[in-house]
Design a protein around this motif. Structure first.
Motif, PDB file in Angstrom:
ATOM      1  N   LYS A 119      -6.844   4.962  13.498  1.00 50.94           N
ATOM      2  CA  LYS A 119      -7.115   3.461  13.206  1.00 50.94           C
ATOM      3  C   LYS A 119      -7.354   3.260  11.944  1.00 50.94           C
ATOM      4  N   ASP A 120      -8.560   3.635  11.468  1.00 49.57           N
ATOM      5  CA  ASP A 120      -9.286   3.389  10.290  1.00 49.57           C
ATOM      6  C   ASP A 120      -8.270   3.720   9.111  1.00 49.57           C
ATOM      7  N   CYS A 121      -7.476   4.974   9.080  1.00 52.78           N
ATOM      8  CA  CYS A 121      -6.541   5.344   8.229  1.00 52.78           C
ATOM      9  C   CYS A 121      -5.384   4.448   7.856  1.00 52.78           C
ATOM     10  N   LEU A 122      -4.834   4.047   9.099  1.00 51.28           N
ATOM     11  CA  LEU A 122      -3.752   3.185   9.122  1.00 51.28           C
ATOM     12  C   LEU A 122      -4.193   1.836   8.506  1.00 51.28           C
ATOM     13  N   GLU A 123      -5.105   1.354   9.117  1.00 51.04           N
ATOM     14  CA  GLU A 123      -5.599   0.022   8.508  1.00 51.04           C
ATOM     15  C   GLU A 123      -5.902   0.014   7.080  1.00 51.04           C
ATOM     16  N   LEU A 124      -6.562   1.057   6.456  1.00 52.76           N
ATOM     17  CA  LEU A 124      -7.027   1.137   5.075  1.00 52.76           C
ATOM     18  C   LEU A 124      -5.674   1.171   4.328  1.00 52.76           C
ATOM     19  N   VAL A 125      -4.607   1.945   4.799  1.00 51.93           N
ATOM     20  CA  VAL A 125      -3.336   2.287   3.822  1.00 51.93           C
ATOM     21  C   VAL A 125      -2.705   0.989   3.760  1.00 51.93           C
ATOM     22  N   ILE A 126      -2.463   0.155   4.874  1.00 52.24           N
ATOM     23  CA  ILE A 126      -1.654  -0.906   4.863  1.00 52.24           C
ATOM     24  C   ILE A 126      -2.595  -2.104   4.319  1.00 52.24           C
ATOM     25  N   HIS A 127      -3.853  -1.791   4.232  1.00 57.23           N
ATOM     26  CA  HIS A 127      -4.482  -3.072   3.492  1.00 57.23           C
ATOM     27  C   HIS A 127      -4.298  -2.737   1.917  1.00 57.23           C
ATOM     28  N   TRP A 128      -4.508  -1.559   1.461  1.00 58.51           N
ATOM     29  CA  TRP A 128      -4.239  -1.155   0.023  1.00 58.51           C
ATOM     30  C   TRP A 128      -2.825  -1.663  -0.332  1.00 58.51           C
ATOM     31  N   TYR A 129      -1.908  -1.273   0.723  1.00 56.28           N
ATOM     32  CA  TYR A 129      -0.417  -1.429   0.285  1.00 56.28           C
ATOM     33  C   TYR A 129      -0.223  -3.066   0.172  1.00 56.28           C
ATOM     34  N   LEU A 130      -0.818  -3.705   1.167  1.00 51.75           N
ATOM     35  CA  LEU A 130      -0.334  -5.058   0.936  1.00 51.75           C
ATOM     36  C   LEU A 130      -0.999  -5.750  -0.448  1.00 51.75           C
ATOM     37  N   VAL A 131      -2.193  -5.251  -0.395  1.00 53.41           N
ATOM     38  CA  VAL A 131      -3.076  -5.894  -1.652  1.00 53.41           C
ATOM     39  C   VAL A 131      -2.002  -5.473  -3.082  1.00 53.41           C
ATOM     40  N   SER A 132      -1.723  -4.251  -2.971  1.00 55.77           N
ATOM     41  CA  SER A 132      -0.788  -3.694  -4.204  1.00 55.77           C
ATOM     42  C   SER A 132       0.424  -4.467  -4.338  1.00 55.77           C
ATOM     43  N   LEU A 133       1.025  -4.750  -3.166  1.00 55.46           N
ATOM     44  CA  LEU A 133       2.305  -5.333  -3.404  1.00 55.46           C
ATOM     45  C   LEU A 133       2.262  -6.812  -3.850  1.00 55.46           C
ATOM     46  N   TYR A 134       1.117  -7.411  -3.532  1.00 54.81           N
ATOM     47  CA  TYR A 134       0.816  -8.747  -3.932  1.00 54.81           C
ATOM     48  C   TYR A 134       0.615  -8.857  -5.319  1.00 54.81           C
ATOM     49  N   THR A 135       0.218  -7.887  -6.116  1.00 52.33           N
ATOM     50  CA  THR A 135      -0.228  -7.636  -7.578  1.00 52.33           C
ATOM     51  C   THR A 135      -0.947  -9.137  -7.948  1.00 52.33           C
ATOM     52  N   LYS A 136      -1.863  -9.580  -7.377  1.00 49.43           N
ATOM     53  CA  LYS A 136      -2.618 -10.573  -7.576  1.00 49.43           C
ATOM     54  C   LYS A 136      -3.576 -10.400  -8.734  1.00 49.43           C
ATOM     55  N   SER A 137      -3.888  -9.126  -8.623  1.00 47.78           N
ATOM     56  CA  SER A 137      -5.042  -8.775  -9.585  1.00 47.78           C
ATOM     57  C   SER A 137      -4.378  -7.912 -10.756  1.00 47.78           C
ATOM     58  N   GLY A 138      -3.102  -7.857 -10.912  1.00 49.61           N
ATOM     59  CA  GLY A 138      -2.446  -7.244 -11.932  1.00 49.61           C
ATOM     60  C   GLY A 138      -1.900  -5.912 -11.506  1.00 49.61           C
ATOM     61  N   VAL A 139      -0.856  -5.626 -12.521  1.00 49.30           N
ATOM     62  CA  VAL A 139      -0.168  -4.460 -12.080  1.00 49.30           C
ATOM     63  C   VAL A 139      -1.058  -3.170 -12.182  1.00 49.30           C
ATOM     64  N   GLU A 140      -2.029  -3.192 -12.987  1.00 48.05           N
ATOM     65  CA  GLU A 140      -2.796  -1.878 -13.050  1.00 48.05           C
ATOM     66  C   GLU A 140      -3.684  -1.643 -12.056  1.00 48.05           C
ATOM     67  N   ALA A 141      -4.117  -2.803 -11.579  1.00 43.77           N
ATOM     68  CA  ALA A 141      -5.183  -2.651 -10.465  1.00 43.77           C
ATOM     69  C   ALA A 141      -4.179  -2.404  -9.165  1.00 43.77           C
ATOM     70  N   SER A 142      -2.993  -2.826  -8.917  1.00 43.61           N
ATOM     71  CA  SER A 142      -2.068  -2.276  -7.821  1.00 43.61           C
ATOM     72  C   SER A 142      -1.722  -1.065  -8.015  1.00 43.61           C
ATOM     73  N   LEU A 143      -1.647  -0.492  -9.222  1.00 46.69           N
ATOM     74  CA  LEU A 143      -1.484   1.162  -9.308  1.00 46.69           C
ATOM     75  C   LEU A 143      -2.415   1.957  -8.892  1.00 46.69           C
ATOM     76  N   VAL A 144      -3.739   1.623  -9.164  1.00 48.94           N
ATOM     77  CA  VAL A 144      -4.825   2.239  -8.680  1.00 48.94           C
ATOM     78  C   VAL A 144      -4.910   2.303  -7.303  1.00 48.94           C
ATOM     79  N   LEU A 145      -4.954   1.220  -6.584  1.00 50.42           N
ATOM     80  CA  LEU A 145      -4.991   1.075  -5.129  1.00 50.42           C
ATOM     81  C   LEU A 145      -3.901   1.775  -4.310  1.00 50.42           C
ATOM     82  N   ILE A 146      -2.519   1.721  -4.974  1.00 48.35           N
ATOM     83  CA  ILE A 146      -1.427   2.396  -4.344  1.00 48.35           C
ATOM     84  C   ILE A 146      -1.474   3.837  -4.426  1.00 48.35           C
TER      85      ILE A 146
END
Length: 267
Positions: A119-146
């Motif tokens: 559960k913890d793994c799945l939630e964290l992966v999806i959270h990082w994926y969604l934040v990266s997809l949104y690119t609100k903090s820029g492409v660089e931050a999204s690359l690190v998170l994904i």
């Protein structure tokens, strides 16, 4: 789950004006028994995460009602989560998908929630994926998170679930682990020809695979010594953007393989 008949028009208006919209109605039943509020809350939270991955944007339930013998006995207009304003992110889900495949992937998704670590793994992966997809903090931050999401998938799947790698395999690079993960999922590691900027960058830097390109760019950002800063300044925005899109696709396809989804996919 039933979609509102006016959903497509509401989505069009949300793209133009921003804001929020109700896209569907969900009914939760427990066969032969009454369902408690805590059970319903737990199911709504799991289903919220499931739909968010399919939707490409974090969603939240609203206007929650409890019904007993056709009488409304509970109603709440307050969401436990802050709803995000609509953003026209592109979902991997095609316009039409087979109900049987969605049902099967939901059951698999729900099963992961029965074990705390999964559960913890799945939630964290999806959270990082969604934040990266949104690119609100820029492409660089999204690359690190994904890349964080991909490395977590490597640990979860290759070490903890499939025992393909040992937890002490510290000499294997992140790029090599992601390559092994893609092999497990049946995904080609070649940089797609359509990503022309990234392909040119890879050819000029003797980079042989998609995971190597992602980790090469990311490492220059997170280890900013003088040499890496000089190299990082040479990365154009199209190169970084295409690397991010490829990494997002990797994450989507690995998760879909994990959920045993076997239907259409939109890249």
């Amino acid at each position: 789950l039933s979609l509102q008949h006016f959903m497509h028009e509401a989505k069009r208006q949300s793209i133009i004006r921003g804001g929020f919209m109700l896209t569907g109605a969900v009914e939760i039943r427990k066969t032969g028994k009454k369902i408690s509020l805590s059970e319903a809350d737990e199911l709504m939270e799991i289903f919220r995460k499931y739909l968010s991955f399919f939707n490409g944007h974090m969603i939240t339930p609203a206007i929650v009602s409890g019904v007993v013998e056709n009488q409304v006995t509970y109603q709440s207009f307050r969401s436990i989560h802050d709803a995000e304003s609509f953003s026209p992110t592109m979902s991997w889900l095609p316009r039409y998908a087979h109900k049987k495949q969605l049902d099967a992937s939901w059951k698999k998704f729900y099963a992961f929630y029965q074990t705390k670590n999964e559960k913890d793994c799945l939630e964290l992966v999806i959270h990082w994926y969604l934040v990266s997809l949104y690119t609100k903090s820029g492409v660089e931050a999204s690359l690190v998170l994904i890349q964080n999401a991909l490395e977590l998938l490597c640990s979860w799947i290759l070490v903890e679930r499939e025992f393909i790698l040992d937890k002490n395999d510290n000499d294997i690079s992140a790029a090599s682990k992601i390559n092994i993960l893609l092999t497990w999922a049946g995904i080609l590691n070649k940089i797609p020809d359509a990503l022309k900027h990234l392909t040119g960058f890879a050819n000029s830097n003797n980079i042989l695979s998609g995971p190597e390109a992602i980790t090469h760019i990311r490492n220059k950002m997170v280890h900013p010594d003088l040499k890496n800063r000089k190299r990082y300044r040479e990365f154009t925005f199209p190169v970084k953007y295409e690397a991010l899109q490829m990494a997002l696709n990797y994450c989507e396809l690995v998760l879909l393989r994990l959920l045993e989804y076997n239907d259409g996919y939109r890249s």
